[in-house]
Design a protein around this motif. Structure first.
Motif, PDB file in Angstrom:
ATOM      1  N   VAL A 270       0.870  -1.113   0.091  1.00  8.91           N
ATOM      2  CA  VAL A 270       0.183   0.137  -0.076  1.00  8.91           C
ATOM      3  C   VAL A 270       0.741   1.193   0.023  1.00  8.91           C
ATOM      4  CG1 VAL A 270      -1.672   1.560   1.226  1.00  8.91           C
ATOM      5  CG2 VAL A 270      -1.811  -1.190   1.193  1.00  8.91           C
ATOM      6  N   GLU A 271       1.977   1.223   0.771  1.00 11.67           N
ATOM      7  CA  GLU A 271       2.844   2.343   0.807  1.00 11.67           C
ATOM      8  C   GLU A 271       3.417   2.634  -0.564  1.00 11.67           C
ATOM      9  OE1 GLU A 271       7.070   2.488   2.586  1.00 11.67           O
ATOM     10  OE2 GLU A 271       5.876   3.019   4.245  1.00 11.67           O
ATOM     11  N   ALA A 272       3.851   1.486  -1.231  1.00 11.97           N
ATOM     12  CA  ALA A 272       4.630   1.762  -2.594  1.00 11.97           C
ATOM     13  C   ALA A 272       3.603   2.276  -3.408  1.00 11.97           C
ATOM     14  CB  ALA A 272       4.937   0.162  -3.113  1.00 11.97           C
ATOM     15  N   ARG A 273       2.262   1.777  -3.456  1.00  6.58           N
ATOM     16  CA  ARG A 273       1.288   2.212  -4.470  1.00  6.58           C
ATOM     17  C   ARG A 273       0.820   3.617  -3.925  1.00  6.58           C
ATOM     18  NH1 ARG A 273      -0.764   0.072  -9.134  1.00  6.58           N
ATOM     19  NH2 ARG A 273      -2.297   1.718  -9.885  1.00  6.58           N
ATOM     20  N   ALA A 274       0.900   3.988  -2.695  1.00  7.55           N
ATOM     21  CA  ALA A 274       0.483   5.424  -2.520  1.00  7.55           C
ATOM     22  C   ALA A 274       1.496   6.486  -3.041  1.00  7.55           C
ATOM     23  CB  ALA A 274       0.158   5.514  -0.873  1.00  7.55           C
ATOM     24  N   PHE A 275       2.676   6.136  -2.756  1.00 11.10           N
ATOM     25  CA  PHE A 275       3.904   7.110  -2.945  1.00 11.10           C
ATOM     26  C   PHE A 275       4.319   6.852  -4.323  1.00 11.10           C
ATOM     27  CE2 PHE A 275       3.920   6.779   1.543  1.00 11.10           C
ATOM     28  CZ  PHE A 275       3.952   8.095   1.840  1.00 11.10           C
TER      29      PHE A 275
END
Length: 356
Positions: A270-275
């Motif tokens: 999720v962090e990779a997709r969000a940023f």
């Protein structure tokens, strides 16, 4: 007793398949021979639909994540070495998944495939990876009745969800009630309500008709459960003989930490997709491995895993017969990197729930 259980499981599985085929053949005969009537073809179509529902679902295989020998020669060479040490056969293909499991499965009549979870793979040491592969391949060389063609397909019969809708009663009341004011203004809502009720009623019908077969499937599952557990313990012992007792116990312990690591993997995705990190798919497995390395000592496994680990630890320690040195492990990592990047990319996309 084990032979009686195995024989009963195979016999019941054969009965399930015969019933499914009988329903399908009966449906075809009603459609073909009763074409001059109206009722018989309708009944035949209903039987054919029921047979389609009862058939074992096809085993989904993502072609993008499946490796053949030409795609990963080092991995298959390692699998061949382990299979020779076990006295069994290797796998025809390897499917890379984002999960925390390594297992060998049979498909078709004689095909075998290894499902390799990259999340678990990334958190293991080289020798623990050998232990996981040995434990998976040992299941193919044993006599686990759950891997029998009739049994493994019977266990998937009727696996599609057919549970009736929880709000079916409210839907019936809504659809069958007299319109409050004008049917003209409520036609669309009434039609939608009736459609949903019909769908709920049809699911009720399928659920009731397939209930006896699903109980037989449950009985087969109960018959094979203790046999599968015993086969799993034998596979653990084989993994200890091939990769060493220490590596087998450590790999089993790491598998039990999967729920906590799965939470971290999802957070990373999720962090990779969000940023919008461009290197997210390249670094996903490495970041999970770094997180695992920084954790305190792995917790001792619980439940059945504790018993399995205890049996291995209590037995005579075994040295490794197949080893994976650091150079070979690094070369294997480079070989799996392109396919692993593709699996990570799909996982990040699916977990984030966003297109593309």
């Amino acid at each position: 007793m084990d032979r009686v259980r195995a024989g009963a499981a195979v016999a019941l599985s054969a009965v399930l398949h015969l019933v499914t085929w009988a329903v399908a053949v009966g449906g075809v005969l009603l459609v073909v021979l009763g074409w001059e009537t109206v009722v018989q073809p309708v009944l035949g179509l209903i039987l054919l639909g029921l047979a389609v529902h009862l058939r074992p679902p096809a085993d989904p295989v993502d072609a993008d994540g499946v490796l053949r020998r030409t795609d990963a020669p080092r991995l298959f060479s390692l699998l061949d070495d382990i299979a020779r040490a076990l006295g069994g056969r290797s796998c025809d293909a390897v499917r890379l998944t984002p999960g925390f499991e390594v297992r060998a499965v049979r498909h078709g009549l004689r095909g075998t495939r290894l499902d390799l979870g990259l999340a678990l793979w990334a958190t293991l040491t080289p020798q623990q990876r050998v232990a996981c592969l040995a434990q998976a391949l040992a299941g193919l060389t044993g006599t686990d009745v759950s891997r029998h063609l009739l049994v493994r397909t019977a266990l998937r019969i009727g696996s599609r969800p057919v549970a009736p809708s929880d709000d079916s009663a409210a839907l019936r009341e809504r659809a069958f009630a007299t319109p409050r004011t004008s049917r003209r203004t409520d036609d669309l809502a009434e039609a939608a309500g009736r459609f949903r009720v019909d769908n709920a009623l049809s699911r009720w019908t399928v659920w009731l008709v397939t209930w006896p077969l699903r109980q037989v499937v449950r009985l087969v599952r109960r018959l094979v459960a203790p046999l599968a557990a015993e086969a799993e313990r034998r596979s653990d012992a084989s993994a200890a003989e091939v990769a060493s007792t220490e590596a087998a116990v450590a790999a089993l312990t790491r598998r039990e930490a999967a729920p906590a690591l799965d939470t971290e993997l999802r957070r990373l995705a999720v962090e990779a997709r969000a940023f919008g990190r461009e290197d997210a798919s390249d670094a996903l497995w490495g970041r999970l491995a770094s997180h695992t390395a920084n954790l305190p000592a792995a917790p001792s496994p619980g439940g059945a895993a504790r018993s399995r680990a205890g049996l291995l630890a209590a037995a005579e320690p075994r040295p490794a017969r197949v080893t994976l040195d650091p150079e070979a492990a690094a070369a294997l990592e480079r070989e799996l990197e392109p396919a692993g990047r593709a699996v990570a990319r799909r996982y990040i996309r699916d977990v984030a729930g966003l297109p593309g």
